[in-house]
Design a protein around this motif. Structure first.
Motif, PDB file in Angstrom:
ATOM      1  N   TYR A  58      -7.314   0.185  -5.617  1.00  0.00           N
ATOM      2  CA  TYR A  58      -6.825   1.227  -4.708  1.00  0.00           C
ATOM      3  C   TYR A  58      -7.133   2.622  -5.259  1.00  0.00           C
ATOM      4  CZ  TYR A  58      -3.645   4.128  -1.967  1.00  0.00           C
ATOM      5  OH  TYR A  58      -3.130   5.109  -1.168  1.00  0.00           O
ATOM      6  N   ILE A 102     -10.550  -3.174   1.317  1.00  0.00           N
ATOM      7  CA  ILE A 102     -10.240  -3.948   0.124  1.00  0.00           C
ATOM      8  C   ILE A 102     -10.254  -5.428   0.480  1.00  0.00           C
ATOM      9  CG2 ILE A 102      -8.506  -4.410  -1.662  1.00  0.00           C
ATOM     10  CD1 ILE A 102      -7.518  -1.546  -1.300  1.00  0.00           C
ATOM     11  N   ILE A 125       0.811  -1.221   0.000  1.00  0.00           N
ATOM     12  CA  ILE A 125       0.000   0.000   0.000  1.00  0.00           C
ATOM     13  C   ILE A 125       0.842   1.268   0.000  1.00  0.00           C
ATOM     14  CG2 ILE A 125      -1.573   1.377   1.423  1.00  0.00           C
ATOM     15  CD1 ILE A 125      -2.932  -0.746  -0.295  1.00  0.00           C
ATOM     16  N   TRP A 133      -3.816  -2.155  -7.813  1.00  0.00           N
ATOM     17  CA  TRP A 133      -3.623  -0.749  -8.155  1.00  0.00           C
ATOM     18  C   TRP A 133      -4.939  -0.124  -8.616  1.00  0.00           C
ATOM     19  CZ3 TRP A 133      -1.650   3.702  -7.593  1.00  0.00           C
ATOM     20  CH2 TRP A 133      -1.481   4.639  -8.613  1.00  0.00           C
ATOM     21  N   VAL A 141      -6.581   2.382   5.309  1.00  0.00           N
ATOM     22  CA  VAL A 141      -6.779   1.254   4.385  1.00  0.00           C
ATOM     23  C   VAL A 141      -6.851  -0.029   5.195  1.00  0.00           C
ATOM     24  CG1 VAL A 141      -5.883  -0.027   2.398  1.00  0.00           C
ATOM     25  CG2 VAL A 141      -5.491   2.443   2.561  1.00  0.00           C
ATOM     26  N   LYS A 192       0.440   4.319  -2.584  1.00  0.00           N
ATOM     27  CA  LYS A 192       0.069   5.655  -2.124  1.00  0.00           C
ATOM     28  C   LYS A 192       1.016   6.710  -2.695  1.00  0.00           C
ATOM     29  CE  LYS A 192      -0.888   8.173   2.188  1.00  0.00           C
ATOM     30  NZ  LYS A 192      -0.901   8.048   3.669  1.00  0.00           N
ATOM     31  N   GLU A 252     -10.981   3.424  -5.032  1.00  0.00           N
ATOM     32  CA  GLU A 252     -11.449   3.753  -3.678  1.00  0.00           C
ATOM     33  C   GLU A 252     -10.832   5.060  -3.170  1.00  0.00           C
ATOM     34  OE1 GLU A 252     -13.932   2.200  -2.802  1.00  0.00           O
ATOM     35  OE2 GLU A 252     -13.759   0.460  -4.104  1.00  0.00           O
TER      36      GLU A 252
END
Length: 287
Positions: A101, A88, A26, A98, A62, A30, A104
């Motif tokens: 992510y 997730i 993550i 990806w 997350v 990010k 969201e």
């Protein structure tokens, strides 16, 4: 009995391993989004200040969820606006992480209209609008609504923007995106206006002519092109077609896409009449 306990214990250990591996991915995602997003914000004419984007990304939590606890199906994720958290599914294929992510995260940085409810002397803030969706995650089959929900439209715009950033992705919400495309083609409304309205925050400026001018312009242009209350009427018909207990709109949206293709311009009158019948039956009221 012990056999099932052993299986659950093994599953829990495997989930923790998977969760740890996913969490390690993550932080790089990010940072990648922080680099990619400003390019697209500039392309979209900077619809939201960069400092708000950065703040919402930094404060966004997350979580990875075991699908024995909650099932997301092919969507693999959700955004919970009440605690600014994206969830997730741990079963998400690595090649799609990806895409999920980014989708969201866009929910998390999209425009918001916040309201304060005071109960027993305590103030509670909740989001009346996130992106283009109103109502804050209510069950689409509830009978009483005070505003259109437009969850399906919000997801269509979110996934379209996410696919633009990712450069494709797996393309969730296919029916919703197709319906959005039909609205764009038939109304002549620009995609840019959808994007501006999607990222527009509520402005509490008493001197302003309207607190959310882009959202007002979006509804106005669509209604002028497709008929008064078209989006609201369409929303009523979509929600009325959702099976009880189902939080996904796809099947209902897909059916209306097919009807629109078959009926052409007559679809607008069909939606208006159908929504009136739904209201008269009391399935969805107070809209």
């Amino acid at each position: 009995k012990h056999f099932f306990i052993d299986i659950l214990g093994f599953h829990a250990k495997e989930f923790l391993k998977k969760e740890k591996a996913l969490k390690e991915k993550i932080s790089p995602l990010k940072e990648k989004l922080k680099i990619e997003l400003p390019k697209f914000m500039e392309k979209w004419d900077n619809p939201i200040p960069q400092e708000i984007v950065e703040e919402r990304l930094e404060t966004m939590d997350v979580q990875f969820i075991d699908e024995l606890v909650a099932s997301f199906g092919e969507r693999w994720g959700e955004f919970q606006e009440e605690n600014h958290t994206i969830r997730i599914a741990a079963s998400v294929p690595e090649k799609h992480l990806w895409s999920v992510y980014v989708h969201e995260a866009l929910h998390a940085i999209s425009g918001q209209t916040e309201s304060i409810i005071t109960n027993a002397g305590l103030d509670t803030a909740y989001n009346m609008r996130v992106g283009l969706s109103f109502g804050g995650g209510v069950d689409p089959t509830r009978s009483k609504f005070t505003r259109p929900d437009l969850h399906w439209l919000n997801e269509a715009v979110t996934e379209s923007l996410a696919m633009e950033i990712v450069g494709g992705g797996y393309g969730a919400y296919k029916d919703e995106r197709e319906l959005l495309g039909m609205i764009l083609n038939e109304s002549g409304v620009s995609r840019d206006l959808f994007t501006k309205a999607y990222f527009e925050n509520y402005k509490g400026d008493k001197k302003a002519t309207h607190p959310t001018p882009a959202l007002k312009a979006l509804f106005g242009e669509i209604n002028n092109a497709l008929g008064a209350h078209f989006l609201v009427d369409l929303d009523i018909c979509i929600r009325a077609g959702v099976r009880k207990g189902d939080s996904h709109f796809g099947d209902s949206v897909g059916k209306l896409v097919k009807i629109w293709k078959d009926m052409g311009r007559s679809f607008m009158l069909f939606i208006s009449v159908k929504s009136q019948k739904i209201r008269s039956k009391g399935k969805i009221s107070d809209i």
